[in-house]
Design a protein around this motif. Structure first.
Motif, PDB file in Angstrom:
ATOM      1  N   UNK A  22      61.545   5.617 120.142  1.00 40.48           N
ATOM      2  CA  UNK A  22      62.251   4.386 120.510  1.00 40.48           C
ATOM      3  C   UNK A  22      63.748   4.606 120.368  1.00 40.48           C
ATOM      4  N   UNK A  23      64.480   3.947 121.212  1.00 36.25           N
ATOM      5  CA  UNK A  23      65.935   4.062 121.192  1.00 36.25           C
ATOM      6  C   UNK A  23      66.511   3.636 119.839  1.00 36.25           C
ATOM      7  N   UNK A  24      65.863   2.655 119.209  1.00 30.11           N
ATOM      8  CA  UNK A  24      66.372   2.137 117.928  1.00 30.11           C
ATOM      9  C   UNK A  24      66.487   3.235 116.873  1.00 30.11           C
ATOM     10  N   UNK A  25      65.672   4.275 116.996  1.00 28.45           N
ATOM     11  CA  UNK A  25      65.709   5.373 116.020  1.00 28.45           C
ATOM     12  C   UNK A  25      67.042   6.121 116.061  1.00 28.45           C
ATOM     13  N   UNK A  26      67.760   5.974 117.148  1.00 28.03           N
ATOM     14  CA  UNK A  26      68.998   6.735 117.324  1.00 28.03           C
ATOM     15  C   UNK A  26      70.238   5.916 116.974  1.00 28.03           C
ATOM     16  N   UNK A  27      70.030   4.695 116.459  1.00 32.31           N
ATOM     17  CA  UNK A  27      71.162   3.853 116.093  1.00 32.31           C
ATOM     18  C   UNK A  27      72.073   4.608 115.115  1.00 32.31           C
TER      19      UNK A  27
END
Lengths: 151, 184
Positions: free
Chosen positions: B62-67
């Motif tokens: 998920x993109x959120x993991x790259x925050x």
């Protein structure tokens, strides 16, 4: 004499403006067109056994011949024979092998049978195309209503 | 008016016309005001939507993991020639500039088998995320891809905001400008 020089200056300026735009790299060119403007489709019945479908594109846009499909939605029972395409531009792509495309404008002939007493055809066209070296549009679909001449 | 003055006038018109054409085109490049579907109206400054996909090793990602990192997401497909032409450039520039602060991810919205087949022939170092179109319709739309074209790229800031959007393939100078530590 003075007016002629102004006209010449205006003409040169216009040509230079167009040339200025051509300096842009593909990635710098203006936003791509909406698909309806990039691929303009129209169709007509030449007679009750032959349809003509035309696709018109702005410069640098192209249509894939072999990703184009035609289907008659109405009248039920009418059938299409294999389309007759004009000579395409053959392009060898490192990833895709030999592909055949059309730039600018193409007219394809569609032989049709089994229209009965129908006065109109609803034709679905599925197609795919790209702006050369810049981007591609996903599979597109259009429905065209074509008036038929009397039987 | 002498002949010399006439020639000077024409040369000035040519110069102004050329520069005008060039800058007019540049000025319209980032502008996108066509018939935008409502769900494609996201613009720079807006929060990026969530994106869930499958990594090549089968993990759910998920993109959120790259925050906390700046992320370039590049939507592509194997059937799109400009996309596959662009991938080696993205790969090379990511290898040079990517790291703890920056990640580049290629997101293919396509049959996973077709993507794997392509990647077997054209290996890439950059992470490839795959979204099966049978399970999710065009995810780039939520990132502002009003034209639904490919390739489509977005740059996401460390705090999760959309920073830049681009329809079409990068050239190297533009990509480097986007990914520069102090850019874009």
């Amino acid at each position: 004499m003075l007016r002629r020089r102004w006209l010449a200056a205006a003409l040169v300026g216009t040509v230079a403006s167009a040339f200025g735009q051509s300096w842009l790299t593909p990635a710098e060119r203006p936003e791509p067109l909406p698909e309806e403007e990039a691929f303009r489709l129209d169709a007509l019945a030449r007679d009750r056994r032959t349809l003509l479908v035309r696709v018109a594109m702005p410069p640098n846009y192209y249509l894939y011949r072999d990703k184009t499909r035609f289907r008659i939605l109405e009248p039920v029972g009418a059938t299409l024979r294999p389309p007759r395409w004009p000579t395409a531009v053959a392009h060898h792509d490192e990833h895709f092998g030999q592909v055949y495309v059309y730039f600018d404008r193409v007219e394809v002939v569609l032989p049709v049978r089994g229209l009965g007493r129908a006065r109109q055809i609803e034709l679905e066209v599925q197609f795919q195309g790209c702006l050369e070296d810049v981007l591609c549009y996903p599979l597109m679909r259009r429905q065209l209503q074509i008036e038929l001449p009397p039987g | 008016m002498s002949l010399d003055r006439g020639i000077v006038l024409i040369l000035i018109a040519a110069l102004l016309g050329g520069l005008g054409g060039y800058w007019a085109s540049r000025a319209t490049f980032q502008v996108d005001r066509y018939s935008t579907p409502p769900d494609a109206a996201r613009k720079p400054g807006d929060p990026a939507p969530e994106l869930r996909a499958r990594a090549r090793d089968g993990r759910e990602v998920a993109l959120a993991e790259l925050r906390g990192r700046r992320v370039l997401i590049n939507f592509w497909a194997t059937w799109c020639p400009p996309c596959v032409e662009e991938l080696p450039l993205l790969d090379r520039v990511r290898a040079e500039l990517g790291g703890a602060e920056l990640e580049v991810i290629a997101v293919a919205v396509e049959d996973p088998a077709a993507v794997e087949q392509f990647l077997a022939r054209h290996p890439l170092g950059l992470p490839v995320w795959i979204i099966d179109p049978a399970q999710s319709s065009e995810p780039s739309l939520a990132f502002g891809n009003a034209r639904r074209v490919l390739p489509y790229s977005v740059l996401i800031e460390r705090d999760g905001r959309l920073l830049k959007q681009k329809a079409g393939a990068f050239d190297e100078p533009t990509l480097r400008r986007w990914l520069a530590p102090d850019g874009p």
